[in-house]
Design a protein around this motif. Structure first.
Motif, PDB file in Angstrom:
ATOM      1  N   GLU A  81     -10.954   2.375  12.047  1.00  0.00           N
ATOM      2  CA  GLU A  81      -9.770   2.572  12.880  1.00  0.00           C
ATOM      3  C   GLU A  81      -9.785   3.922  13.578  1.00  0.00           C
ATOM      4  N   GLU A  82     -10.454   4.912  12.982  1.00  0.00           N
ATOM      5  CA  GLU A  82     -10.500   6.243  13.587  1.00  0.00           C
ATOM      6  C   GLU A  82     -11.502   6.326  14.734  1.00  0.00           C
ATOM      7  N   LEU A  83     -12.361   5.338  14.874  1.00  0.00           N
ATOM      8  CA  LEU A  83     -13.325   5.362  15.972  1.00  0.00           C
ATOM      9  C   LEU A  83     -12.611   5.094  17.285  1.00  0.00           C
ATOM     10  N   THR A  84     -12.755   6.003  18.204  1.00  0.00           N
ATOM     11  CA  THR A  84     -12.167   5.855  19.529  1.00  0.00           C
ATOM     12  C   THR A  84     -13.305   5.928  20.548  1.00  0.00           C
ATOM     13  N   PRO A  85     -13.067   5.561  21.772  1.00  0.00           N
ATOM     14  CA  PRO A  85     -14.130   5.704  22.780  1.00  0.00           C
ATOM     15  C   PRO A  85     -14.640   7.140  22.894  1.00  0.00           C
ATOM     16  N   GLU A  86     -13.748   8.114  22.730  1.00  0.00           N
ATOM     17  CA  GLU A  86     -14.167   9.513  22.826  1.00  0.00           C
ATOM     18  C   GLU A  86     -15.075   9.901  21.661  1.00  0.00           C
ATOM     19  N   SER A  87     -14.715   9.476  20.426  1.00  0.00           N
ATOM     20  CA  SER A  87     -15.543   9.836  19.276  1.00  0.00           C
ATOM     21  C   SER A  87     -16.888   9.117  19.333  1.00  0.00           C
TER      22      SER A  87
END
Length: 96
Positions: free
Chosen positions: A59-65
């Motif tokens: 859930e913490e994975l974002t496009p930025e990360s």
């Protein structure tokens, strides 16, 4: 005559195919068989704590990360071979 009029399906196929029991009963014919009884109890101690939470990490994975991880990757490169040395000016071609 109707097709299948004399056919009665068996309730269990193990006696015919000589397979092991799907419920996990051990058989000398199939000693390596895994069944329901050989899969363990499935109990977790009450004081057990997980070292990580895969769902939270996902859930913490974002496009930025993900873009940051991609830019930090180290891509191994193939070793470059040494260039072939040039022949001296007075060298003669090899005979054929």
């Amino acid at each position: 005559m109707k097709k299948g009029i004399y056919y009665t399906p068996r309730p269990s196929r193990e006696p015919v195919t000589r397979e092991g029991d799907p419920g996990g009963k051990w058989s000398a014919k199939f000693p390596d068989m895994m069944g329901y009884r050989t899969q363990g109890g499935g109990k977790v101690p009450e004081d057990f704590e997980w070292a990580s939470n895969p769902k939270q990490a996902q859930e913490e994975l974002t496009p930025e990360s993900l873009a940051a991880r991609y830019s930090q990757r180290v891509i191994p490169r193939l070793a470059e071979s040494a260039p072939t040395p040039a022949l001296p000016a007075d060298a003669k071609p090899a005979p054929k």
